[in-house]
Design an enzyme around this catalytic site. Structure first.
Site, PDB file in Angstrom:
ATOM      1  CG  ASP A   1      -0.479  -0.104   2.574  1.00 44.83           C
ATOM      2  OD1 ASP A   1       0.891  -0.137   2.501  1.00 44.83           O
ATOM      3  OD2 ASP A   1      -1.254  -0.033   3.555  1.00 44.83           O
ATOM      4  CB  SER A   2       4.576   1.707  -0.132  1.00 43.10           C
ATOM      5  OG  SER A   2       4.743   0.541  -0.991  1.00 43.10           O
TER       6      SER A   2
ATOM      7  CG  ASP B   1       0.266  -4.154   2.062  1.00 41.46           C
ATOM      8  OD1 ASP B   1       0.132  -4.892   3.010  1.00 41.46           O
ATOM      9  OD2 ASP B   1       1.102  -3.118   2.181  1.00 41.46           O
TER      10      ASP B   1
ATOM     11  CE  LYS C   1       3.244  -5.806   4.055  1.00 39.41           C
ATOM     12  NZ  LYS C   1       2.478  -4.613   4.644  1.00 39.41           N
TER      13      LYS C   1
ATOM     14  CD  GLU D   1       0.631  -1.385   8.006  1.00 38.25           C
ATOM     15  OE1 GLU D   1       0.075  -0.450   8.827  1.00 38.25           O
ATOM     16  OE2 GLU D   1       0.943  -0.990   6.865  1.00 38.25           O
TER      17      GLU D   1
ATOM     18  CD  GLU E   1       7.847  -0.033   7.618  1.00 41.81           C
ATOM     19  OE1 GLU E   1       6.998  -0.808   7.384  1.00 41.81           O
ATOM     20  OE2 GLU E   1       7.995   1.040   7.224  1.00 41.81           O
TER      21      GLU E   1
HETATM   22  O1  KIV Z   1       3.409  -0.847   1.632  1.00 42.77           O
HETATM   23  C1  KIV Z   1       4.761  -1.422   1.696  1.00 42.77           C
HETATM   24  O2  KIV Z   1       5.604  -1.225   0.771  1.00 42.77           O
HETATM   25  C2  KIV Z   1       5.221  -2.235   2.914  1.00 42.77           C
HETATM   26  C3  KIV Z   1       6.784  -2.484   2.833  1.00 42.77           C
HETATM   27  C4  KIV Z   1       7.473  -1.273   3.196  1.00 42.77           C
HETATM   28  C5  KIV Z   1       6.835  -3.541   3.835  1.00 42.77           C
HETATM   29  O3  KIV Z   1       4.506  -2.408   3.611  1.00 42.77           O
END
Ligand code: KIV
Length: 283
Positions: A45-46, A84, A114, A116, A183
């Site tokens: 989600d970056s 994500d 993934k 959080e 992280e």
């Molecule tokens: O969203 C993302 O890119 C991340 C990584 C930095 C682990 O969660």
């Protein structure tokens, strides 16, 4: 070519073979990173920050992640592709989380998801895992909680914080998570957490003691000079390369140097000819 799996990743940890993970958001980058031997590509989600230009990851939607997952999956043959879970796509209820994780796999085509958070999501991770959805955890500096943290600040400082991180990691492992991103935590804490688990840890700003490392691909390539956290190593300076190349293009077009005569191959005599102008390059 054999695809990287949750099982092969666990074997990598056991063998001491470091896991290499990067983010990817499109098929062209995915193909190049796959060629260079990256084990895991995260459609993170970056993308809300590096692709969409937001200040945080919070605005990212399920549709955004699904769209980019499809592109990345098309570009890979070997890497495991992880989608994500965006902010508020799993926090409401276990049902919501399972439904949306299923969408990432069915519609996005990714091989794992993934999310959080630690122990507070153990029941959700257990349900996802029981449903056949591989789950990667993510603890420490979890960017979806940026406003609660008061900024992107190092986590895991102090004895209580270390105990909580270890408990969170253990809870995720027990719930069935196959790997955990650590992280923004002190290196010695990440090393301790890694030693406490049988599943791999993948660090970002968490030192060398993790079982693998992850970076945002745009950071690694030096695409944004304004952004250089301490933990990022730039392996290229593409911001300069891109500006120089496109600057030369602008100068050539304005000065009439591009296209050159040899590049203007579509002449009157070729009009309507059956020769394709280009092909996708795919075999
Ligand atoms: O969203 C993302 O890119 C991340 C990584 C930095 C682990 O969660």
């Amino acid at each position: 070519m054999t695809r990287v799996t949750t099982h092969s990743l666990r074997a990598q940890k056991a063998a001491g073979d470091k896991i290499c993970m990067l983010t990817a958001y499109d098929a062209t980058f995915a193909r190049l990173l796959d060629d260079s031997g990256i084990d895991i590509l995260l459609v993170g989600d970056s993308l809300g920050m590096v692709i969409q230009g937001h200040d945080t990851t919070l605005p990212v939607t399920m549709e955004d992640i699904i769209y980019h997952c499809r592109a990345v999956v098309r570009g890979t043959r070997r890497a495991q592709v992880v989608g994500d879970m965006p902010f508020m796509s799993y926090q409401e209820s276990i049902e919501q989380g399972v439904r949306n994780a299923g969408r990432l796999m069915k519609e996005g085509g990714c091989h794992a998801v993934k999310l959080e958070g630690g122990a507070q999501h153990a029941a959700l991770v257990a349900r996802m895992t029981a449903t056949g959805i591989p789950v990667m955890g993510h603890i420490g500096l979890t960017p979806q909680s940026v406003h609660q943290f008061g900024g992107f600040k190092v986590q895991g400082k102090g004895a209580d914080a270390v105990a909580k991180l270890t408990a969170d990691a253990r809870a995720l492992e027990e719930a069935g998570a196959y790997a955990i991103v650590l992280e923004g935590i002190p290196a010695e804490v990440a090393r301790e957490v890694t030693a406490a688990l049988t599943i791999p840890t993948i660090g970002i700003g968490a030192g060398v003691g993790c079982d693998g490392q992850v970076l945002v691909i745009y950071d690694l390539l030096g695409m944004d000079e304004r952004f250089k956290p301490k933990f990022v190593r730039r392996y290229a300076n593409l911001a300069t390369t891109i500006r120089e190349a496109t600057g030369r293009y602008v100068a050539d077009v304005k000065g009439g140097a591009f296209p050159a005569d040899a590049e203007s191959f579509l002449r009157d005599k070729d009009a309507g000819a059956p020769t394709p102008l280009y092909s996708s390059g795919k075999k």
